[in-house]
Scaffold this active site. Sequence first.
Site, PDB file in Angstrom:
ATOM      1  N   MET A 125       0.811  -1.200   0.000  1.00  0.00           N
ATOM      2  CA  MET A 125       0.000   0.000   0.000  1.00  0.00           C
ATOM      3  C   MET A 125       0.856   1.265   0.000  1.00  0.00           C
ATOM      4  O   MET A 125       1.906   1.307   0.639  1.00  0.00           O
ATOM      5  CB  MET A 125      -0.878  -0.005   1.255  1.00  0.00           C
ATOM      6  CG  MET A 125      -1.753   1.178   1.372  1.00  0.00           C
ATOM      7  SD  MET A 125      -3.353   0.977   2.142  1.00  0.00           S
ATOM      8  CE  MET A 125      -3.438  -0.560   2.921  1.00  0.00           C
ATOM      9  N   CYS A 126       0.371   2.276  -0.737  1.00  0.00           N
ATOM     10  CA  CYS A 126       0.943   3.621  -0.669  1.00  0.00           C
ATOM     11  C   CYS A 126      -0.237   4.584  -0.554  1.00  0.00           C
ATOM     12  O   CYS A 126      -1.277   4.226  -0.018  1.00  0.00           O
ATOM     13  CB  CYS A 126       1.861   3.913  -1.866  1.00  0.00           C
ATOM     14  SG  CYS A 126       1.015   3.961  -3.459  1.00  0.00           S
ATOM     15  N   ARG A 127      -0.100   5.802  -1.073  1.00  0.00           N
ATOM     16  CA  ARG A 127      -1.199   6.763  -0.941  1.00  0.00           C
ATOM     17  C   ARG A 127      -2.338   6.456  -1.910  1.00  0.00           C
ATOM     18  O   ARG A 127      -3.490   6.400  -1.512  1.00  0.00           O
ATOM     19  CB  ARG A 127      -0.687   8.191  -1.160  1.00  0.00           C
ATOM     20  CG  ARG A 127      -1.742   9.256  -0.948  1.00  0.00           C
ATOM     21  CD  ARG A 127      -1.133  10.655  -0.959  1.00  0.00           C
ATOM     22  NE  ARG A 127      -2.134  11.644  -0.589  1.00  0.00           N
ATOM     23  CZ  ARG A 127      -2.922  12.254  -1.459  1.00  0.00           C
ATOM     24  NH1 ARG A 127      -2.838  11.974  -2.741  1.00  0.00           N
ATOM     25  NH2 ARG A 127      -3.816  13.140  -1.043  1.00  0.00           N
ATOM     26  N   GLY A 160      -1.675   4.149  -4.955  1.00  0.00           N
ATOM     27  CA  GLY A 160      -1.464   2.896  -5.663  1.00  0.00           C
ATOM     28  C   GLY A 160      -0.331   2.863  -6.671  1.00  0.00           C
ATOM     29  O   GLY A 160      -0.024   1.797  -7.198  1.00  0.00           O
ATOM     30  N   MET A 195      -4.046   4.149   0.513  1.00  0.00           N
ATOM     31  CA  MET A 195      -4.592   4.638   1.774  1.00  0.00           C
ATOM     32  C   MET A 195      -5.835   5.502   1.567  1.00  0.00           C
ATOM     33  O   MET A 195      -6.710   5.530   2.429  1.00  0.00           O
ATOM     34  CB  MET A 195      -3.533   5.423   2.559  1.00  0.00           C
ATOM     35  CG  MET A 195      -2.477   4.566   3.216  1.00  0.00           C
ATOM     36  SD  MET A 195      -3.099   3.373   4.439  1.00  0.00           S
ATOM     37  CE  MET A 195      -3.758   4.459   5.708  1.00  0.00           C
TER      38      MET A 195
END
Length: 114
Positions: free
Chosen positions: A65-67, A69, A93
């Site tokens: 996961m990041c902010r 994708g 996120m």
Amino acid sequence: MNFAPLPSVDAAAVPSDALVLDVREDDEWAAGHVEGALHVPMSDFVARFGEVTEAVSEGRKAYVMCRVGGRSAQVTQYLVRQGIDAVNVDGGMLAWDGAGRPMVTGSGTPAFVL
């Protein structure tokens, strides 16, 4: 050259006991993250790769996961090439928060997505 489609999953479908691998930077992590997630920023990823392989060595799937994708898609692609069972969390996120999934901070302040 043909690439297999990137394995991905909707944020709402991530199991509550999943191994979440958060590849965002320190300031993003501090603002809010998934409780129990493994935090390895993309900028440190190669240097800290051993931490990731150790976490998934029990045959666990990594939910990356990041902010939104993008970074997590790159890391997921890298992990899959290394033979690691990894899946990108679509929307990152922002989607996690949008799905009403819980977030925490280390300081106890209200969590948000930076």
